[in-house]
Structure formats: structure tokens, C-alpha cells
Write an enzyme that holds these catalytic residues in place. Structure first.
Site, PDB file in Angstrom:
ATOM      1  N   CYS A   4       0.829  -1.195   0.000  1.00  0.00           N
ATOM      2  CA  CYS A   4       0.000   0.000   0.000  1.00  0.00           C
ATOM      3  C   CYS A   4       0.872   1.258   0.000  1.00  0.00           C
ATOM      4  CB  CYS A   4      -0.972  -0.038   1.177  1.00  0.00           C
ATOM      5  SG  CYS A   4      -2.379   1.066   0.988  1.00  0.00           S
ATOM      6  N   HIS A  12      -2.937  -5.957   1.306  1.00  0.00           N
ATOM      7  CA  HIS A  12      -2.331  -5.999   2.640  1.00  0.00           C
ATOM      8  C   HIS A  12      -2.160  -7.418   3.171  1.00  0.00           C
ATOM      9  CE1 HIS A  12      -2.445  -1.676   3.604  1.00  0.00           C
ATOM     10  NE2 HIS A  12      -3.436  -1.676   2.730  1.00  0.00           N
ATOM     11  N   GLU A  19      -0.374  -8.296   5.626  1.00  0.00           N
ATOM     12  CA  GLU A  19      -0.264  -8.250   7.094  1.00  0.00           C
ATOM     13  C   GLU A  19      -1.630  -8.245   7.770  1.00  0.00           C
ATOM     14  OE1 GLU A  19       0.144  -5.806   5.121  1.00  0.00           O
ATOM     15  OE2 GLU A  19      -0.676  -3.960   5.967  1.00  0.00           O
TER      16      GLU A  19
END
Lengths: 226, 81
Positions: free
Chosen positions: A88, A196, A198
């Protein structure tokens, strides 16, 4: 042997550093906090540039972060082969720092997009995607207003010819050219993507998948084998 | 003291959805005869000294380094006078 050490960078306005550090720990590596204002990579084995709104996205996303003191050390280290990933805002920073070609611009819809996104893994020959199967479809969250990947025709052709497109959207959410969600550099040690990983490491928190773990497992595997 | 203007525009081949949205809004507001709108940024740089060739070269370097991302944007530099 001691655990692999993965640096997680925090800029003013970074949001996802805690999730990234947690994901690093989940795969058994040590998460090392790195501060944007320090010229110190603390001897880490790899670096994760998380998402957020570093420096308030002033001027352009990532345009100011690129000149943070830490980047003075990170850019040459990445060019020398240190595994670096940006997700991002981290991807935007890598493009602004010219570690990856092209740029991320306003979504074609002008809307901020926040949803679970299906992706196709196009490249497993990188420091960060070796744990995936080529052609595998995965689901990761996306949340961005400026994720439309653009590059010159020549750059796009070179990315495609060199196999440097790492992730492609299945159902383009932002108007990215060639449905590009993530790319790598020539050497394959630097990867950037808008989604993302994570945020997709534990089902307990309502993540759409645990596919994100593959990113962290990939780099760890490389570091352990190195 | 001199003021130098740096205009930064997306390259013509880069889609400008913000400009398009403005172009679509204009007829609704009663403005007709507009075929396209492109949106850009204007920077007003105040110099300590005169806008001589050396100073302008510095401003162009600023534009190249920070004000514009030359991967997707063009810039132009002019002295306001």
C-alpha cells in the site's frame, strides 16, 4: 540459530506497522522496529514498509517519505540485494524512491476502496513470494484511494516481458493498467503491492484468509536457507 | 525578491479522473462548451534573490526532485512578473 530479523518501518502517519510486526512474529521471525528519522537499519535481514498515510500523503503519496533519513540507508541496501517489501503506502514509497518503476495514482472511480480482493500470484521467483504456487489465487484485503498502477508503455512492456508482474487483480478495483496489483524489481528482492498481506494472517480477527502468511513465510524461508 | 511559478500536470497519456469528474460536473452547473478538464498543481516559490538563470536552474532541480514525479507528471517553470 537466532531468528531472522525483519525490520518494520514507521513513518509519521504509518498505520499498519503493528500488524506487520505481529505477522512477522507469527511466522517465527523477530520484528525489529525501524524509525524513519534514524539512519540505522539495525542490521536487519529484510525490511517491511507498511501502509498508512506517511507524512499525511502531502504532495503525493510517498513523495516525502522517500527523503526520510532511513531511506538514505534503505535505498542502497535494497539495490545491493536486501529483501524489501512495501504494501500500500509502502508500495507508493518504493515507486517514489525509484526502487520500483511506475507510480500509483488516484483510483479511476475516485472512490476509496476497502474490500477483500482476489488476486492471482503471477511470480514466485521473488524474495517474498516463494511460498506460493504460480497461478495460485489468493484473497487479501485492500484499502486505498490511490492504487491505480500506471507506467509508460515501454515500462509496462518491460514488466510483462521480464515477468516482473507479481500479483494481478482478479476483478480490477482501481483501474490499474494490466490489472497490476504488485510488481518486483529486476533482482526480485524488492516487491511492492497495494493489497495488505499483514491483515490476512489470522482468522480470529475476521480476516478473509490467512493467505498473507505466505509473504512472511517466503522471506523467512529464504533467510533461513541463505 | 522574485516569485517563480512551477506548474505540475499529469502527462497527457495519464488518466485524470479528477479532471474528468470536474468536466462532468460543469454542465450540471450550467457551464456549457467545455470539452475537457485536466487538473494540476501550482507551486509559488518565493526566492530570496533575483530569478536569474542560476536560481531558475535550482527551481527546475526542485521540481525534478520533489515537486513533480516525472514518471507521471510534466512541469513548467516561469517567473511571475
Amino acid at each position: 540459530m537466532s531468528a531472522a530479523r525483519v525490520g518494520v518501518v514507521t513513518f509519521p502517519g504509518t498505520l499498519d506497522d503493528q500488524d506487520a510486526a505481529r505477522a512477522v512474529r507469527l511466522v517465527g521471525a523477530e520484528a525489529v522496529p525501524l524509525w524513519h528519522a534514524d539512519r540505522d537499519l539495525k542490521g536487519v535481514d529484510a525490511v517491511f514498509l507498511p501502509g498508512g498515510f506517511s507524512y499525511g500523503d502531502y504532495l503525493r503519496c510517498g513523495a516525502i517519505s522517500r527523503f526520510a533519513p532511513l531511506m538514505d540507508d534503505l535505498v542502497p541496501a535494497a539495490r545491493a540485494g536486501l529483501p524489501v517489501i512495501g504494501t500500500c503506502n509502502g508500495f507508493q514509497i518504493l515507486c517514489e524512491a525509484h526502487l520500483l518503476p511506475g507510480a500509483l495514482t488516484r483510483n479511476a472511480s475516485l472512490h476509496y476502496v476497502c474490500r477483500d480482493q482476489r488476486l492471482k500470484v503471477e511470480q514466485t521467483e521473488t524474495a517474498w513470494t516463494g511460498a506460493f504456487e504460480r497461478g495460485q489465487e489468493i484473497v487479501l484485503p485492500i484499502k486505498h484511494g490511490e492504487g491505480r498502477y500506471v507506467a509508460s508503455e515501454d515500462t509496462l512492456a518491460a514488466l510483462e516481458a521480464g515477468g516482473h508482474v507479481v500479483f494481478r487483480y482478479v476483478g480490477n478495483p482501481n483501474g490499474s493498467l494490466n490489472d497490476i496489483a504488485g510488481i518486483r524489481n529486476e533482482a526480485g528482492n524488492v516487491v511492492g503491492l497495494m493489497p495488505h498481506p499483514e491483515h490476512a494472517v489470522e482468522e480470529l480477527v475476521g480476516a478473509p484468509s490467512t493467505d498473507g502468511l505466505g509473504i512472511f513465510a517466503s522471506v523467512l524461508k529464504n533467510l533461513v536457507n541463505a | 525578491m522574485a516569485r517563480v511559478i512551477v506548474d505540475v500536470m499529469l502527462k497527457p497519456e495519464i488518466l485524470d479522473p479528477q479532471g474528468q469528474a470536474i468536466a462532468r460536473a460543469l454542465p450540471r452547473l450550467g457551464f456549457s462548451g467545455v470539452s475537457a478538464v485536466r487538473q494540476g498543481k501550482r507551486f509559488e516559490i518565493e526566492l530570496d534573490g533575483p530569478a536569474d538563470e542560476a536560481a531558475l536552474a535550482e527551481v527546475r532541480k526542485m521540481a525534478e526532485t520533489l515537486l513533480a514525479n516525472t514518471v507521471i507528471e510534466d512541469y513548467s517553470v516561469r517567473v511571475e512578473g
